[in-house]
Scaffold this motif. Sequence first.
Motif, PDB file in Angstrom:
ATOM      1  N   LEU A  23      39.011  25.434  44.618  1.00 52.47           N
ATOM      2  CA  LEU A  23      40.470  25.414  44.517  1.00 52.47           C
ATOM      3  C   LEU A  23      41.146  26.075  45.716  1.00 52.47           C
ATOM      4  O   LEU A  23      42.313  25.789  46.008  1.00 52.47           O
ATOM      5  CB  LEU A  23      40.920  26.121  43.233  1.00 52.47           C
ATOM      6  CG  LEU A  23      40.447  25.484  41.921  1.00 52.47           C
ATOM      7  CD1 LEU A  23      40.845  26.359  40.741  1.00 52.47           C
ATOM      8  CD2 LEU A  23      41.016  24.082  41.760  1.00 52.47           C
ATOM      9  N   GLY A  24      40.425  26.972  46.394  1.00 55.09           N
ATOM     10  CA  GLY A  24      41.005  27.670  47.529  1.00 55.09           C
ATOM     11  C   GLY A  24      41.140  26.779  48.746  1.00 55.09           C
ATOM     12  O   GLY A  24      40.308  25.897  48.987  1.00 55.09           O
ATOM     13  N   LEU A  25      42.205  27.010  49.538  1.00 48.42           N
ATOM     14  CA  LEU A  25      42.402  26.240  50.757  1.00 48.42           C
ATOM     15  C   LEU A  25      41.482  26.714  51.870  1.00 48.42           C
ATOM     16  O   LEU A  25      41.208  25.981  52.816  1.00 48.42           O
ATOM     17  CB  LEU A  25      43.866  26.336  51.205  1.00 48.42           C
ATOM     18  CG  LEU A  25      44.894  25.748  50.245  1.00 48.42           C
ATOM     19  CD1 LEU A  25      46.303  25.956  50.801  1.00 48.42           C
ATOM     20  CD2 LEU A  25      44.627  24.276  49.983  1.00 48.42           C
ATOM     21  N   THR A  26      41.017  27.961  51.750  1.00 45.60           N
ATOM     22  CA  THR A  26      40.091  28.543  52.715  1.00 45.60           C
ATOM     23  C   THR A  26      38.962  29.236  51.970  1.00 45.60           C
ATOM     24  O   THR A  26      39.046  29.463  50.756  1.00 45.60           O
ATOM     25  CB  THR A  26      40.797  29.582  53.613  1.00 45.60           C
ATOM     26  OG1 THR A  26      41.214  30.689  52.791  1.00 45.60           O
ATOM     27  CG2 THR A  26      41.994  28.983  54.318  1.00 45.60           C
ATOM     28  N   VAL A  27      37.906  29.595  52.693  1.00 44.78           N
ATOM     29  CA  VAL A  27      36.802  30.340  52.099  1.00 44.78           C
ATOM     30  C   VAL A  27      37.314  31.655  51.515  1.00 44.78           C
ATOM     31  O   VAL A  27      36.949  32.044  50.398  1.00 44.78           O
ATOM     32  CB  VAL A  27      35.702  30.607  53.147  1.00 44.78           C
ATOM     33  CG1 VAL A  27      34.677  31.606  52.608  1.00 44.78           C
ATOM     34  CG2 VAL A  27      35.027  29.305  53.562  1.00 44.78           C
ATOM     35  N   ALA A  28      38.178  32.335  52.251  1.00 41.73           N
ATOM     36  CA  ALA A  28      38.729  33.612  51.785  1.00 41.73           C
ATOM     37  C   ALA A  28      39.504  33.438  50.484  1.00 41.73           C
ATOM     38  O   ALA A  28      39.364  34.249  49.548  1.00 41.73           O
ATOM     39  CB  ALA A  28      39.627  34.218  52.859  1.00 41.73           C
ATOM     40  N   GLN A  29      40.310  32.392  50.386  1.00 42.45           N
ATOM     41  CA  GLN A  29      41.070  32.140  49.164  1.00 42.45           C
ATOM     42  C   GLN A  29      40.137  31.837  48.000  1.00 42.45           C
ATOM     43  O   GLN A  29      40.366  32.292  46.871  1.00 42.45           O
ATOM     44  CB  GLN A  29      42.043  30.982  49.379  1.00 42.45           C
ATOM     45  CG  GLN A  29      43.283  31.328  50.161  1.00 42.45           C
ATOM     46  CD  GLN A  29      44.281  30.184  50.180  1.00 42.45           C
ATOM     47  OE1 GLN A  29      44.107  29.172  49.491  1.00 42.45           O
ATOM     48  NE2 GLN A  29      45.324  30.338  50.977  1.00 42.45           N
ATOM     49  N   GLU A  30      39.095  31.068  48.254  1.00 43.37           N
ATOM     50  CA  GLU A  30      38.147  30.721  47.193  1.00 43.37           C
ATOM     51  C   GLU A  30      37.491  31.984  46.630  1.00 43.37           C
ATOM     52  O   GLU A  30      37.304  32.114  45.416  1.00 43.37           O
ATOM     53  CB  GLU A  30      37.086  29.761  47.737  1.00 43.37           C
ATOM     54  CG  GLU A  30      36.180  29.170  46.674  1.00 43.37           C
ATOM     55  CD  GLU A  30      36.914  28.263  45.710  1.00 43.37           C
ATOM     56  OE1 GLU A  30      36.517  28.219  44.529  1.00 43.37           O
ATOM     57  OE2 GLU A  30      37.893  27.598  46.121  1.00 43.37           O
ATOM     58  N   LEU A  31      37.150  32.902  47.496  1.00 37.24           N
ATOM     59  CA  LEU A  31      36.510  34.142  47.051  1.00 37.24           C
ATOM     60  C   LEU A  31      37.477  35.029  46.266  1.00 37.24           C
ATOM     61  O   LEU A  31      37.058  35.740  45.346  1.00 37.24           O
ATOM     62  CB  LEU A  31      35.988  34.914  48.266  1.00 37.24           C
ATOM     63  CG  LEU A  31      34.809  34.293  49.020  1.00 37.24           C
ATOM     64  CD1 LEU A  31      34.567  35.043  50.317  1.00 37.24           C
ATOM     65  CD2 LEU A  31      33.549  34.277  48.166  1.00 37.24           C
ATOM     66  N   ARG A  32      38.765  34.965  46.611  1.00 39.56           N
ATOM     67  CA  ARG A  32      39.734  35.862  45.972  1.00 39.56           C
ATOM     68  C   ARG A  32      40.254  35.349  44.640  1.00 39.56           C
ATOM     69  O   ARG A  32      40.871  36.100  43.883  1.00 39.56           O
ATOM     70  CB  ARG A  32      40.925  36.103  46.915  1.00 39.56           C
ATOM     71  CG  ARG A  32      40.600  37.010  48.102  1.00 39.56           C
ATOM     72  CD  ARG A  32      41.879  37.530  48.736  1.00 39.56           C
ATOM     73  NE  ARG A  32      42.708  36.449  49.253  1.00 39.56           N
ATOM     74  CZ  ARG A  32      42.667  36.020  50.502  1.00 39.56           C
ATOM     75  NH1 ARG A  32      41.830  36.562  51.372  1.00 39.56           N
ATOM     76  NH2 ARG A  32      43.459  35.043  50.913  1.00 39.56           N
ATOM     77  N   LEU A  33      40.010  34.098  44.321  1.00 43.40           N
ATOM     78  CA  LEU A  33      40.535  33.537  43.074  1.00 43.40           C
ATOM     79  C   LEU A  33      40.044  34.348  41.873  1.00 43.40           C
ATOM     80  O   LEU A  33      38.863  34.578  41.696  1.00 43.40           O
ATOM     81  CB  LEU A  33      40.089  32.077  42.924  1.00 43.40           C
ATOM     82  CG  LEU A  33      40.758  31.060  43.847  1.00 43.40           C
ATOM     83  CD1 LEU A  33      40.104  29.695  43.694  1.00 43.40           C
ATOM     84  CD2 LEU A  33      42.254  30.963  43.545  1.00 43.40           C
ATOM     85  N   GLY A  34      40.999  34.790  41.052  1.00 39.51           N
ATOM     86  CA  GLY A  34      40.646  35.546  39.857  1.00 39.51           C
ATOM     87  C   GLY A  34      40.453  37.032  40.096  1.00 39.51           C
ATOM     88  O   GLY A  34      40.145  37.770  39.162  1.00 39.51           O
ATOM     89  N   HIS A  35      40.619  37.480  41.340  1.00 37.90           N
ATOM     90  CA  HIS A  35      40.434  38.898  41.668  1.00 37.90           C
ATOM     91  C   HIS A  35      41.737  39.465  42.223  1.00 37.90           C
ATOM     92  O   HIS A  35      42.233  38.997  43.249  1.00 37.90           O
ATOM     93  CB  HIS A  35      39.320  39.082  42.704  1.00 37.90           C
ATOM     94  CG  HIS A  35      37.998  38.570  42.257  1.00 37.90           C
ATOM     95  ND1 HIS A  35      37.161  39.281  41.422  1.00 37.90           N
ATOM     96  CD2 HIS A  35      37.357  37.400  42.527  1.00 37.90           C
ATOM     97  CE1 HIS A  35      36.061  38.577  41.202  1.00 37.90           C
ATOM     98  NE2 HIS A  35      36.158  37.432  41.857  1.00 37.90           N
ATOM     99  N   ARG A  36      42.260  40.466  41.574  1.00 38.11           N
ATOM    100  CA  ARG A  36      43.510  41.074  42.035  1.00 38.11           C
ATOM    101  C   ARG A  36      43.270  42.078  43.164  1.00 38.11           C
ATOM    102  O   ARG A  36      44.113  42.259  44.020  1.00 38.11           O
ATOM    103  CB  ARG A  36      44.209  41.781  40.867  1.00 38.11           C
ATOM    104  CG  ARG A  36      44.740  40.835  39.802  1.00 38.11           C
ATOM    105  CD  ARG A  36      45.450  41.615  38.719  1.00 38.11           C
ATOM    106  NE  ARG A  36      45.963  40.736  37.672  1.00 38.11           N
ATOM    107  CZ  ARG A  36      46.588  41.171  36.578  1.00 38.11           C
ATOM    108  NH1 ARG A  36      46.770  42.467  36.403  1.00 38.11           N
ATOM    109  NH2 ARG A  36      47.021  40.321  35.673  1.00 38.11           N
ATOM    110  N   ARG A  37      42.139  42.752  43.106  1.00 39.29           N
ATOM    111  CA  ARG A  37      41.898  43.838  44.057  1.00 39.29           C
ATOM    112  C   ARG A  37      40.550  43.674  44.756  1.00 39.29           C
ATOM    113  O   ARG A  37      39.764  44.617  44.823  1.00 39.29           O
ATOM    114  CB  ARG A  37      41.952  45.186  43.340  1.00 39.29           C
ATOM    115  CG  ARG A  37      43.293  45.475  42.683  1.00 39.29           C
ATOM    116  CD  ARG A  37      43.265  46.804  41.964  1.00 39.29           C
ATOM    117  NE  ARG A  37      44.559  47.097  41.342  1.00 39.29           N
ATOM    118  CZ  ARG A  37      44.800  48.166  40.584  1.00 39.29           C
ATOM    119  NH1 ARG A  37      43.828  49.040  40.381  1.00 39.29           N
ATOM    120  NH2 ARG A  37      45.988  48.351  40.064  1.00 39.29           N
TER     121      ARG A  37
END
Length: 210
Positions: A88-102
Motif C-alpha cells: 500500500l505504501g508509495l515507497t519502501v519507507a511508507q510500506e514499513l511505517r504502515l500501522g506504526h505511529r512511532r
Amino acid sequence: MLELKDIQYRPSTSEEPVLQGVDLLAHASQPVVIAGASGSGKTSLLEVISGLASAQQGAIYWEHKPLNQRQRRWMCGVVFQFPERHFLGLTVAQELRLGHRRLTSVEQTQALQKVGLAQIDMKQAPERLSGGQQRRLALAVQLLRKPTILLLDEPTAGLDWSVRDEVLELLSKLAREQLLIVATHEPELFVGLSSAAYRLDSGRLHKLPQ
C-alpha cells in the motif's frame, strides 16, 4: 509451544468444512512445513492460526494457555502468497511505517538488515523491486510487528531458482528467532528447513516421515 486441538473450519464460501479435526503441535526454533495441493485448505489453516478467521470448533493454545482470536492476531505475522500484490505504501519507507505511529529509523534499518535489504533505496516504490526483494520487504514489514509466530503461505511461489535459494536461506535464519510455519505445495524445497512436515489432505493433517 503452539497447539491446535480438533480445529474445524468452514468458510462462508464453502458448503463443506475445509478443516476437519486438525491437530498440530509446534515448537519454537523447530520450523513446521505444511504441504498440500491447491485448494486443500492450507491458507485457511494459516488464517485460523493467525486469528484472521474463526474456527467453528476446537481450540488453540500457546504454552498450554488458550488463545482467543484477538490474541492470535497480536502474536502472529502472516505473509500470504504474492504479498507484493498487497503493498500500500508509495515507497519502501511508507510500506514499513504502515500501522506504526512511532517507528524509528533504527527499527526500520534493523528490520531491513534482518532480511538482507540493508542497502535498499527507501524512496523506491515497492512494485519496482525484484520478486525476491519484494518477498524480503513483506517479511520485514511483518518482523516490525515482532511476531511470536511467523506464518508464510507459499513463500517461494513464482520465484526463479536462484532467488528461491536466497529466500530459503533467509527463512532458515528467521526460524531461529520465532516459531515458523510454512504452507507450500512444494515441500521438497523445505526439506533442509523443517523439523516437522505434514500434509493437509481431506481436511486433516497427516505427519510425513523425514
